[in-house]
Enzyme design. Structure first.
Site, PDB file in Angstrom:
ATOM      1  CE1 TYR A 194      93.191  74.690  15.936  1.00 23.73           C
ATOM      2  CE2 TYR A 194      94.608  75.999  17.376  1.00 23.73           C
ATOM      3  CZ  TYR A 194      93.794  74.893  17.167  1.00 23.73           C
ATOM      4  OH  TYR A 194      93.580  73.997  18.171  1.00 23.73           O
ATOM      5  CB  SER A 195      98.358  79.549   9.930  1.00 22.72           C
ATOM      6  OG  SER A 195      98.571  80.145   8.683  1.00 22.72           O
ATOM      7  CG  ASN A 196      92.410  80.057   7.599  1.00 31.71           C
ATOM      8  OD1 ASN A 196      92.143  78.955   8.064  1.00 31.71           O
ATOM      9  ND2 ASN A 196      91.700  81.145   7.876  1.00 31.71           N
TER      10      ASN A 196
END
Ligand SMILES: *Cc1c(COP(=O)(O)O)cnc(C)c1O
Length: 295
Positions: A68-70
């Site tokens: 889920y890394s921005n």
């Protein structure tokens, strides 16, 4: 190609009866408006890394993150915009979600890796890209001195003075950069970091790694809501009410925790009457998509 974005990040005052009761003024620095995908602090952290890749004639960005890394999404979008190829090395078994969909949409190759190998990122880079002279290593979250250098520029943009600056904290690079900016402008502003991890005290070492001079700042470690990516119903309710009351979207992973902390500290009388507080909206609103079943 000139690697730059025109920064649009106005400062907006937000109001609430709580602020009046405690005689404080609260402002938001809208880094979330910098770019829809390369959002907030992620652009600031990538700017000098991409310039350095370009100077070294490397056209292939390799970076790391959770599913889920921005930062993965920001790197994918920045790579597409500025003519780089990119690979995201993702922690854990192969999955599909909205964030990874958006990464792939921007042409990022995804490479999933087990959690043990993931711990040694230089080794992973060497293994998969050691023979590729075009490839350029970017650490997880863009954590680097170049990242801090880009974040320091936020302070150059301020036209007003503030007693406090608040910012959510993951790797601590953004915090370090802003503190360096405060130091170089010789401001009396107090920096307040909100770690989004449990036992966030360790972040002090991470922040200090990138400081250009020793500095005094506050860490508020009680606002992790169970840990990274975790949330309580109370936090979700806070986020809902904040968005509905202000029209400004925040999310529970970073900016929700930071704003909750700020409201909580105001309610507890932490700030002197007359204080002006600037909260950094560090972007990341796509993180909401990973948590929508909590709303
Ligand atoms: C990545 C991120 C942070 C954390 O930034 P660090 O420099 O890693 O501390 C804060 N807010 C948002 C919205 C983020 O996406």
């Amino acid at each position: 190609m000139n690697i730059d974005l025109e920064i649009f990040s106005p400062v907006h005052q937000i109001t609430n009866p709580l602020f009046d009761a405690h005689e404080v003024k609260v402002f938001l620095k809208r880094d979330d408006l910098i770019h829809p995908m390369i959002s907030g602090n992620k652009w600031r952290k990538l700017k000098y890394l991409l310039k350095s890749a370009q100077n070294q004639h490397k056209n292939y960005l390799v970076t790391f993150g959770g599913a889920y890394s921005n930062h993965l999404l920001a790197t994918a979008a920045a790579a597409a915009k500025f003519g780089f190829k990119s690979t995201g090395i993702v922690r854990g078994e192969e999955v599909d979600n909205n964030t990874l969909f958006l990464c792939k949409l921007h042409g990022m190759q995804m490479l999933f890796t087990d959690r043990i190998s993931y711990r040694d990122k230089p080794a992973l880079f060497q293994k998969h890209f050691g023979n590729n002279e075009q490839s350029f290593f970017i650490d997880e979250g863009g954590s680097s001195a170049e990242g801090a250098q880009g974040c320091a520029e936020l302070v150059n943009e301020l036209t007003d003075s503030y007693d406090h600056i608040f910012c959510a904290c993951g790797t601590g690079t953004t915090a370090a950069g802003i503190i360096n900016g405060i130091t170089s402008h010789q401001l009396t502003t107090k920096f307040n970091a909100i770690p989004v991890f449990k036992n966030g005290g360790f972040i002090r070492n991470e922040i200090n790694r990138f400081l250009t001079a020793p500095a005094d700042y506050d860490l508020h470690t009680d606002y992790h809501f169970g840990g990274y990516g975790k949330a309580t119903d109370e936090l979700i309710d806070f986020v809902k009410h904040f968005v509905a009351a202000t029209g400004i979207v925040i999310e529970p992973v970073y900016t929700g925790k930071m704003m909750y902390a700020l409201y909580d500290l105001i309610g507890k009388g932490h700030f002197k009457p007359g204080s002006k507080i600037l909260a950094i909206h560090s972007g990341g609103i796509w993180g909401l998509l990973g948590m929508k079943d909590r709303f």
